[in-house]
Design a protein around this motif. Structure first.
Motif, short mmCIF file in Angstrom:
data_model
loop_
_atom_site.label_atom_id
_atom_site.label_comp_id
_atom_site.label_asym_id
_atom_site.label_seq_id
_atom_site.Cartn_x
_atom_site.Cartn_y
_atom_site.Cartn_z
N ASN A 63 0.83 -1.21 0.00
CA ASN A 63 0.00 0.00 0.00
C ASN A 63 0.86 1.26 0.00
OD1 ASN A 63 -2.43 -1.37 -0.10
ND2 ASN A 63 -2.62 -1.47 2.13
N TRP A 64 1.94 1.24 0.77
CA TRP A 64 2.86 2.38 0.79
C TRP A 64 3.48 2.59 -0.59
CZ3 TRP A 64 8.14 2.70 -0.06
CH2 TRP A 64 8.73 3.93 0.25
N LEU A 65 3.93 1.49 -1.21
CA LEU A 65 4.52 1.60 -2.54
C LEU A 65 3.52 2.13 -3.56
CD1 LEU A 65 6.63 -1.67 -2.75
CD2 LEU A 65 7.51 0.64 -3.01
N LYS A 66 2.30 1.63 -3.48
CA LYS A 66 1.26 2.08 -4.40
C LYS A 66 1.02 3.58 -4.26
CE LYS A 66 -3.45 0.91 -5.77
NZ LYS A 66 -4.59 0.04 -5.51
N HIS A 67 1.05 4.05 -3.03
CA HIS A 67 0.85 5.47 -2.75
C HIS A 67 2.05 6.31 -3.21
CE1 HIS A 67 -0.50 9.09 -0.72
NE2 HIS A 67 0.67 9.16 -0.12
N MET A 68 3.26 5.78 -3.06
CA MET A 68 4.48 6.56 -3.29
C MET A 68 4.98 6.53 -4.73
SD MET A 68 4.98 8.01 -0.49
CE MET A 68 6.55 8.77 -0.78
N MET A 69 4.71 5.47 -5.46
CA MET A 69 5.32 5.37 -6.78
C MET A 69 4.32 5.63 -7.91
SD MET A 69 6.01 1.26 -7.10
CE MET A 69 6.37 1.10 -8.82
N ASN A 70 4.84 6.10 -8.99
CA ASN A 70 4.06 6.28 -10.20
C ASN A 70 4.07 4.93 -10.91
OD1 ASN A 70 3.13 6.76 -12.74
ND2 ASN A 70 4.49 8.48 -13.16
N ASP A 71 2.95 4.28 -10.94
CA ASP A 71 2.89 2.92 -11.49
C ASP A 71 2.45 2.93 -12.95
OD1 ASP A 71 3.24 0.19 -11.27
OD2 ASP A 71 1.20 -0.17 -10.58
N GLN A 72 2.96 3.88 -13.71
CA GLN A 72 2.55 3.97 -15.11
C GLN A 72 2.97 2.76 -15.91
OE1 GLN A 72 4.96 7.50 -16.19
NE2 GLN A 72 5.12 6.59 -18.19
N TYR A 73 4.01 2.06 -15.50
CA TYR A 73 4.47 0.85 -16.21
C TYR A 73 3.99 -0.43 -15.53
CZ TYR A 73 7.42 4.36 -18.36
OH TYR A 73 7.86 5.47 -19.02
N GLU A 74 3.14 -0.28 -14.52
CA GLU A 74 2.55 -1.40 -13.80
C GLU A 74 3.60 -2.33 -13.18
OE1 GLU A 74 -0.44 -3.24 -16.25
OE2 GLU A 74 -1.35 -1.31 -16.71
#
Length: 101
Positions: free
Chosen positions: A59-70
């Motif tokens: 959840n922290w990573l999802k909040h902190m990173m731009n997941d444009q490349y999934e």
């Protein structure tokens, strides 16, 4: 004595194996090497061996990173694979860890 080495990049595994072979102080054919695709110096690391800890980190990573490349989906898969490999290997063995003061 068998050793279990946990590193934080796949290239680190190759460099450590090469260094240990060059030193000749360690017979690495019985050693196990595991690599996490992560930097644990940032973000929550509380209870990563349990689902609550993993979900907190994800959840922290999802909040902190731009997941444009999934990448997050691949990260979760790799994290779980590495975690499973370590625990299947160490289930019957004592695990020693070192803390820096």
């Amino acid at each position: 004595m068998e050793m279990i080495h946990i590193l934080f990049s796949i290239s680190s595994v190759y460099f450590l194996k090469a260094a240990l072979e060059d030193l000749g102080t360690n017979k690495i054919e019985n050693d196990s090497f595991f690599s996490f695709w992560d930097m644990f110096s940032v973000g929550p690391i509380w209870r990563l061996h349990e689902e609550i800890g993993k979900e907190s980190r994800f959840n922290w990573l999802k909040h902190m990173m731009n997941d444009q490349y999934e990448d997050l989906h691949e990260y979760k898969i790799r994290f779980q694979q590495t975690n499973d490999q370590i625990y299947s290997r160490t289930r019957k063995e004592k695990i020693y860890h070192f803390r820096y003061k």
